[in-house]
Design an enzyme around this catalytic site. Structure first.
Site, PDB file in Angstrom:
ATOM      1  N   GLU A 257       0.827  -1.218   0.000  1.00  0.00           N
ATOM      2  CA  GLU A 257       0.000   0.000   0.000  1.00  0.00           C
ATOM      3  C   GLU A 257       0.858   1.263   0.000  1.00  0.00           C
ATOM      4  O   GLU A 257       0.770   2.111   0.895  1.00  0.00           O
ATOM      5  CB  GLU A 257      -0.942  -0.008   1.205  1.00  0.00           C
ATOM      6  CG  GLU A 257      -1.912  -1.165   1.164  1.00  0.00           C
ATOM      7  CD  GLU A 257      -3.106  -1.048   2.110  1.00  0.00           C
ATOM      8  OE1 GLU A 257      -4.161  -1.582   1.775  1.00  0.00           O
ATOM      9  OE2 GLU A 257      -2.969  -0.426   3.170  1.00  0.00           O
TER      10      GLU A 257
ATOM     11  N   GLU B 278      -5.456  -8.009  -1.745  1.00  0.00           N
ATOM     12  CA  GLU B 278      -6.178  -7.858  -0.480  1.00  0.00           C
ATOM     13  C   GLU B 278      -7.612  -7.485  -0.780  1.00  0.00           C
ATOM     14  O   GLU B 278      -7.863  -6.587  -1.590  1.00  0.00           O
ATOM     15  CB  GLU B 278      -5.594  -6.742   0.397  1.00  0.00           C
ATOM     16  CG  GLU B 278      -4.309  -7.081   1.064  1.00  0.00           C
ATOM     17  CD  GLU B 278      -3.875  -6.032   2.081  1.00  0.00           C
ATOM     18  OE1 GLU B 278      -4.762  -5.417   2.717  1.00  0.00           O
ATOM     19  OE2 GLU B 278      -2.673  -5.845   2.233  1.00  0.00           O
TER      20      GLU B 278
HETATM   21  C1  BG6 Z   1      -4.550  -3.025   4.515  1.00  0.00           C
HETATM   22  C2  BG6 Z   1      -3.250  -3.523   5.033  1.00  0.00           C
HETATM   23  O1  BG6 Z   1      -4.612  -1.672   4.745  1.00  0.00           O
HETATM   24  O2  BG6 Z   1      -5.722  -3.432   5.090  1.00  0.00           O
HETATM   25  C3  BG6 Z   1      -3.329  -4.675   5.998  1.00  0.00           C
HETATM   26  O3  BG6 Z   1      -2.334  -3.810   4.010  1.00  0.00           O
HETATM   27  C4  BG6 Z   1      -4.543  -4.482   6.872  1.00  0.00           C
HETATM   28  O4  BG6 Z   1      -2.133  -4.743   6.711  1.00  0.00           O
HETATM   29  C5  BG6 Z   1      -5.784  -4.501   5.992  1.00  0.00           C
HETATM   30  O5  BG6 Z   1      -4.654  -5.404   7.902  1.00  0.00           O
HETATM   31  C6  BG6 Z   1      -7.070  -4.381   6.745  1.00  0.00           C
HETATM   32  O6  BG6 Z   1      -7.026  -3.298   7.606  1.00  0.00           O
HETATM   33  P1  BG6 Z   1      -7.363  -3.467   9.143  1.00  0.00           P
HETATM   34  O7  BG6 Z   1      -7.087  -2.161   9.738  1.00  0.00           O
HETATM   35  O8  BG6 Z   1      -8.771  -3.875   9.190  1.00  0.00           O
HETATM   36  O9  BG6 Z   1      -6.436  -4.531   9.638  1.00  0.00           O
END
Ligand code: BG6
Length: 467
Positions: free
Chosen positions: A174, A365
């Site tokens: 990211e 993701e």
């Molecule tokens: C992304 C990141 O922003 O979202 C992850 O690359 C992160 O590391 C994921 O865990 C989800 O965000 P969160 O804050 O719900 O863990």
């Protein structure tokens, strides 16, 4: 009747994690501290001087000792690929060490052994929000050009070590998050309000050069490497049809996208140059930097969780839980953490990125952070299944749009500690981990309903999706 699917043969189905959110063992195996070890509340409170016992990431889900059991579960679901990060501070505990830590390298050898056992392709993130703390505290993080060399040495070390075992690499997780979160994304211990534009953009420049130089070194080590960048994809819709709102949405999109532009085109886009001029920013860019930046990526990977709206009305509702700006879109539902759920936004993001960059795309993701309840050894997470089903249907539509999509790794395929809030109750996994917010729990793993659902999706290459 034969079920139809548009997912191509060889589509890389799998899941994604990051070292700091699941490994634990924060001071074992010669590991040094990372910035995460002093972020007990994620982005909610400023970093602490030292690790504190309330930081769930110190122990996390103890993957460091249980990786074999966890990878066996991924294999049971039929994963073709597993995205994980190498904890930089396991390899170079202080970031600036002369020699790598053999114990750290050996740990990832063992992880790769397990993946090979099941024929699961590794996809490695080199830097996932876990810069060695010493680089933040003694050097000022990515504001300092010295980090470029430290990062390239680290990248080269792991490229050399795993060159015959790993094909797919991502340079920075990211990478555009630094615009909003200088500590998380840039190891710069200042809030967004404290940091000057000059310092912020110089740090971004260093990251861009580091990524390009690592790409160049990686290709020299193994020309078959596929090296990608990783960006946050967040469609920004105008809140109203007012031209001002539409233009704001466009401009914010361009500013998110410049990271990808540099990675893909090897040069700064004009919109960014204007932005820099208007902020009085004069970057130190060497001729060598300009040459280095020409080492562009093979593919673009991204996270997708939500879309937002953009408005020029200062009283538009900003909502909560989103680090990337924008305002609440009343047309879509929000998750329990205020993230706007928008499956069509994923197809929108895929189309805009393909139109812009013409590079293969990889969704690395996506997922729903929700509170789960363990009942009789399982979790009935129909809400997660519905979320993922609807997003994957849109991925299939994008494939039909003619977009080359390499794969899909859902976020937090096993429950892990959240990045933004450092909680465990915000779960994403197909596998439930018995860990509570106060750090208690047996750490036993349980298959959720979504585990069996995803297994079927993979087995049918997407044909069993509900359209
Ligand atoms: C992304 C990141 O922003 O979202 C992850 O690359 C992160 O590391 C994921 O865990 C989800 O965000 P969160 O804050 O719900 O863990």
């Amino acid at each position: 009747m034969t079920q139809q699917t548009a997912f191509p043969e060889g589509f890389l189905w799998g899941g994604a994690t990051a070292a700091n959110q699941l490994e634990g063992a924060y001071n074992e195996g010669g590991k040094g501290l990372s910035i995460q070890d002093v972020m007990p509340n994620g982005l909610m409170t400023p970093p602490t001087a030292e690790p504190t016992p309330d930081n769930l990431k110190l122990k996390a889900i103890d993957y460091y000792h249980r990786y074999a059991e966890d990878i066996a579960l991924f294999a049971e679901m039929g994963f073709k690929v597993y995205r994980f990060s190498i904890a930089w501070s396991r390899i170079f505990p202080n970031g600036d060490d002369a020699e790598p830590n053999e114990e750290g390298l050996a740990f990832y050898d063992r992880v790769l052994d397990e993946l090979e056992k099941y024929g699961i392709e590794p996809l490695i993130t080199l830097s996932h929000y876990e810069t060695p703390l010493n680089l933040a505290r003694s050097y000022g993080g990515w504001s300092n050009r010295k980090l470029v060399d430290f990062y390239v040495r680290y990248a080269t070390t792991v490229f050399e070590r795993y060159k015959d075992r790993v094909k797919y690499w991502l340079t920075f997780n990211e990478v555009n998050s630094i615009l909003h979160e200088p500590f998380l994304g840039g190891a710069i211990e200042k809030s967004r309000e404290e940091i000057t534009e000059q310092e912020l953009y110089q740090a971004i420049h260093h990251i861009m050069v580091a990524s390009a130089r690592a790409t160049k070194e990686g290709k020299a080590i193994n020309p078959d490497f596929q090296i990608g960048c990783m960006v946050i994809a967040i469609p920004r819709y105008p809140l109203t049809p007012k031209p001002e709102d539409a233009f704001k949405a466009l401009r914010e999109t361009q500013l998110d996208a410049f990271f990808g532009d540099i990675h893909v085109r090897g040069a700064y886009p004009n919109v960014l140059l204007r932005e820099l001029r208007e902020h009085g920013v004069e970057l130190e860019i060497t001729d060598q930097d300009l040459e280095d930046l020409k080492n562009t990526v093979d593919f673009v990977s991204f996270s997708y969780y939500m879309s937002v709206a953009e408005s020029t009305n200062p009283s538009a509702e900003t909502g909560h839980g989103n680090i990337m700006g924008g305002v609440v879109n009343p047309e879509i539902k929000q998750s329990e953490w205020g993230w706007g759920i928008d499956p069509i936004g994923l197809r929108y993001a895929l189309n805009t990125m393909w139109d812009r960059w013409q590079k293969p795309l990889f969704i690395v993701e996506n997922g729903l952070g929700a509170v789960d309840k363990l009942v009789d050894g399982t979790v009935h997470d129909d809400y997660r299944i519905a979320y993922m089903n609807d997003h994957l249907v849109q991925v299939e539509e994008a494939i039909k749009d003619g977009i080359p999509i390499m794969g899909y790794t859902s976020w937090g395929c096993i429950d892990l500690v959240s990045a933004s809030t450092a909680e465990i109750k915000k779960r994403y996994g197909f596998i439930y981990v018995d860990l509570n917010s106060d750090g208690t729990g047996s750490l036993e793993r349980y298959r959720k309903d979504s585990f069996f659902w995803y297994k079927e999706i993979i087995a049918t290459n997407g044909a069993s999706l509900k359209r």
